[in-house]
Write a protein that holds these residues in place. Structure first.
Motif, PDB file in Angstrom:
ATOM      1  N   MET A  17       0.844  -1.182   0.000  1.00 14.20           N
ATOM      2  CA  MET A  17       0.000   0.000   0.000  1.00 14.20           C
ATOM      3  C   MET A  17       0.885   1.239   0.000  1.00 14.20           C
ATOM      4  SD  MET A  17      -2.937  -1.125   2.733  1.00 14.20           S
ATOM      5  CE  MET A  17      -4.064   0.157   2.197  1.00 14.20           C
ATOM      6  N   GLN A  18       0.354   2.315  -0.592  1.00 17.37           N
ATOM      7  CA  GLN A  18       1.089   3.575  -0.625  1.00 17.37           C
ATOM      8  C   GLN A  18       0.143   4.719  -0.245  1.00 17.37           C
ATOM      9  OE1 GLN A  18       2.786   4.840  -4.417  1.00 17.37           O
ATOM     10  NE2 GLN A  18       4.600   5.589  -3.366  1.00 17.37           N
ATOM     11  N   PRO A  19       0.550   5.555   0.703  1.00 19.59           N
ATOM     12  CA  PRO A  19      -0.335   6.637   1.148  1.00 19.59           C
ATOM     13  C   PRO A  19      -0.430   7.771   0.144  1.00 19.59           C
ATOM     14  CG  PRO A  19       1.761   6.755   2.287  1.00 19.59           C
ATOM     15  CD  PRO A  19       1.795   5.492   1.492  1.00 19.59           C
ATOM     16  N   GLN A  20      -1.566   8.450   0.168  1.00 24.49           N
ATOM     17  CA  GLN A  20      -1.804   9.674  -0.581  1.00 24.49           C
ATOM     18  C   GLN A  20      -1.971  10.791   0.450  1.00 24.49           C
ATOM     19  OE1 GLN A  20      -5.325   8.239  -2.552  1.00 24.49           O
ATOM     20  NE2 GLN A  20      -4.192   7.439  -4.292  1.00 24.49           N
ATOM     21  N   ILE A  21      -1.205  11.870   0.281  1.00 20.81           N
ATOM     22  CA  ILE A  21      -1.083  12.895   1.309  1.00 20.81           C
ATOM     23  C   ILE A  21      -1.760  14.197   0.884  1.00 20.81           C
ATOM     24  CG2 ILE A  21       0.523  14.186   2.761  1.00 20.81           C
ATOM     25  CD1 ILE A  21       0.621  11.124   3.103  1.00 20.81           C
ATOM     26  N   ASP A  22      -2.576  14.744   1.763  1.00 19.64           N
ATOM     27  CA  ASP A  22      -3.139  16.070   1.567  1.00 19.64           C
ATOM     28  C   ASP A  22      -2.178  17.059   2.226  1.00 19.64           C
ATOM     29  OD1 ASP A  22      -4.533  18.503   1.747  1.00 19.64           O
ATOM     30  OD2 ASP A  22      -6.469  17.493   1.870  1.00 19.64           O
ATOM     31  N   VAL A  23      -1.386  17.750   1.395  1.00 23.40           N
ATOM     32  CA  VAL A  23      -0.344  18.615   1.946  1.00 23.40           C
ATOM     33  C   VAL A  23      -0.918  19.898   2.539  1.00 23.40           C
ATOM     34  CG1 VAL A  23       1.457  17.693   0.443  1.00 23.40           C
ATOM     35  CG2 VAL A  23       0.114  19.660  -0.328  1.00 23.40           C
ATOM     36  N   GLN A  24      -2.126  20.268   2.154  1.00 22.08           N
ATOM     37  CA  GLN A  24      -2.746  21.450   2.753  1.00 22.08           C
ATOM     38  C   GLN A  24      -3.179  21.168   4.183  1.00 22.08           C
ATOM     39  OE1 GLN A  24      -5.936  22.793   0.172  1.00 22.08           O
ATOM     40  NE2 GLN A  24      -4.577  24.252  -0.853  1.00 22.08           N
ATOM     41  N   LYS A  25      -3.709  19.976   4.413  1.00 22.28           N
ATOM     42  CA  LYS A  25      -4.201  19.610   5.742  1.00 22.28           C
ATOM     43  C   LYS A  25      -3.159  18.853   6.567  1.00 22.28           C
ATOM     44  CE  LYS A  25      -9.036  19.359   4.256  1.00 22.28           C
ATOM     45  NZ  LYS A  25     -10.247  18.499   4.152  1.00 22.28           N
ATOM     46  N   HIS A  26      -2.017  18.525   5.946  1.00 21.10           N
ATOM     47  CA  HIS A  26      -0.944  17.801   6.632  1.00 21.10           C
ATOM     48  C   HIS A  26      -1.461  16.492   7.240  1.00 21.10           C
ATOM     49  CE1 HIS A  26       1.695  21.277   6.152  1.00 21.10           C
ATOM     50  NE2 HIS A  26       0.703  22.027   6.596  1.00 21.10           N
ATOM     51  N   GLN A  27      -2.186  15.741   6.399  1.00 23.09           N
ATOM     52  CA  GLN A  27      -2.722  14.471   6.873  1.00 23.09           C
ATOM     53  C   GLN A  27      -2.866  13.496   5.712  1.00 23.09           C
ATOM     54  OE1 GLN A  27      -6.476  15.838   8.482  1.00 23.09           O
ATOM     55  NE2 GLN A  27      -7.605  15.310   6.634  1.00 23.09           N
ATOM     56  N   VAL A  28      -3.042  12.231   6.044  1.00 26.31           N
ATOM     57  CA  VAL A  28      -3.231  11.207   5.023  1.00 26.31           C
ATOM     58  C   VAL A  28      -4.629  11.347   4.418  1.00 26.31           C
ATOM     59  CG1 VAL A  28      -3.359   8.730   4.563  1.00 26.31           C
ATOM     60  CG2 VAL A  28      -1.628   9.606   6.131  1.00 26.31           C
ATOM     61  N   TYR A  29      -4.673  11.458   3.110  1.00 27.74           N
ATOM     62  CA  TYR A  29      -5.940  11.548   2.373  1.00 27.74           C
ATOM     63  C   TYR A  29      -6.505  10.154   2.113  1.00 27.74           C
ATOM     64  CZ  TYR A  29      -8.969  12.389  -1.709  1.00 27.74           C
ATOM     65  OH  TYR A  29     -10.024  12.438  -2.597  1.00 27.74           O
ATOM     66  N   GLY A  30      -5.612   9.218   1.804  1.00 24.87           N
ATOM     67  CA  GLY A  30      -6.048   7.854   1.519  1.00 24.87           C
ATOM     68  C   GLY A  30      -4.859   6.960   1.237  1.00 24.87           C
ATOM     69  N   TYR A  31      -5.148   5.756   0.788  1.00 23.29           N
ATOM     70  CA  TYR A  31      -4.113   4.776   0.462  1.00 23.29           C
ATOM     71  C   TYR A  31      -4.481   4.088  -0.847  1.00 23.29           C
ATOM     72  CZ  TYR A  31      -2.941   5.211   5.431  1.00 23.29           C
ATOM     73  OH  TYR A  31      -2.603   5.693   6.671  1.00 23.29           O
ATOM     74  N   GLU A  32      -3.462   3.855  -1.679  1.00 22.38           N
ATOM     75  CA  GLU A  32      -3.675   3.047  -2.872  1.00 22.38           C
ATOM     76  C   GLU A  32      -3.213   1.623  -2.584  1.00 22.38           C
ATOM     77  OE1 GLU A  32      -2.576   2.683  -7.634  1.00 22.38           O
ATOM     78  OE2 GLU A  32      -1.547   4.177  -6.410  1.00 22.38           O
ATOM     79  N   THR A  33      -4.071   0.658  -2.851  1.00 20.07           N
ATOM     80  CA  THR A  33      -3.691  -0.736  -2.695  1.00 20.07           C
ATOM     81  C   THR A  33      -3.036  -1.201  -3.993  1.00 20.07           C
ATOM     82  OG1 THR A  33      -5.869  -1.484  -3.442  1.00 20.07           O
ATOM     83  CG2 THR A  33      -5.558  -1.194  -1.074  1.00 20.07           C
TER      84      THR A  33
END
Length: 219
Positions: A1-17
């Motif tokens: 899995m690889q995370p997708q990052i919301d850099v504006q909110k400084h948090q994980v947006y989701g994950y790609e399987t």
């Protein structure tokens, strides 16, 4: 899995399987994704959700489908059942190959009825060229632009113009855009220039097993 990052909110947006096959040389991309049924892949995703536990609450979990998988009779039913089992995780289906317009409309309607998202992966490359998918954009929720595809093709100089084009398409059609292939701060700056704030790439984390995500991730 690889995370997708919301850099504006400084948090994980989701994950790609990412489906990989274990071989003697290590993990490899399968040559035939149909070798593992959609139901078996759904079981693996459910297992990943369990392993992520508290690290995955209301984030998106992206599940890739190619055209052959998309056309299988049991795919939609399997996805609907999977979604019900992994609530409140948000499921997003990433299409890696362009379907027909009729298929796109049907999938969009059914997935949205069950609170799932339909995304277009690798826009601008392979079968997902603008000419092939322009009519699909009103039925999608997100588009993903993969910079590594142009780098591997030996044409990295085309990335800025392509990124500019697809960012404008996302804005015009009210789509979320994910920029894949973020490898360094220069890539971050390029994303910022074109207003793309959902990032994915080695700069944040390489693809890892679900149990290794928290140890490897840096925001």
């Amino acid at each position: 899995m690889q995370p997708q990052i919301d850099v504006q909110k400084h948090q994980v947006y989701g994950y790609e399987t990412l489906l990989r096959k274990s071989e003697s040389e290590g993990w490899r991309v399968p040559t035939n994704f149909l070798a593992l049924s959609i139901a078996e892949q759904a079981q693996l995703i459910e297992q990943a959700v369990h392993e992520l536990g508290a690290n995955l609450s209301h984030q998106f979990l992206a599940f890739n489908l190619n055209r052959a998988q998309f056309e299988q009779a049991d795919t939609l039913d399997t996805l609907i059942k999977l979604k019900s089992r992994i609530e409140p995780v948000r499921l997003a289906i990433e299409l890696t190959e362009a379907p027909t317009l009729a298929q796109m409309r049907h999938y969009s309607k059914v997935l949205h009825q069950h609170d799932m998202k339909l995304d277009l992966d690798d826009v601008g490359t392979g079968s997902n060229t603008y000419a092939n998918i322009k009519d699909f954009l009103p039925y999608a929720d997100k588009i993903k632009f993969a910079m590594q595809n142009l780098r591997m093709s030996g044409i990295p100089e085309k990335i800025p113009a392509q990124l500019d084009f697809w960012a404008k398409q996302a804005h015009q059609h009210h789509l979320t855009m994910i920029l894949e292939g973020i490898e360094d701060e220069q890539d971050q700056a390029l994303a910022a220039k074109y207003g793309v704030h959902i990032h994915q790439g080695y700069f944040y984390s390489k693809p890892v097993m679900p149990t290794e995500l928290t140890a490897s991730l840096t925001l």
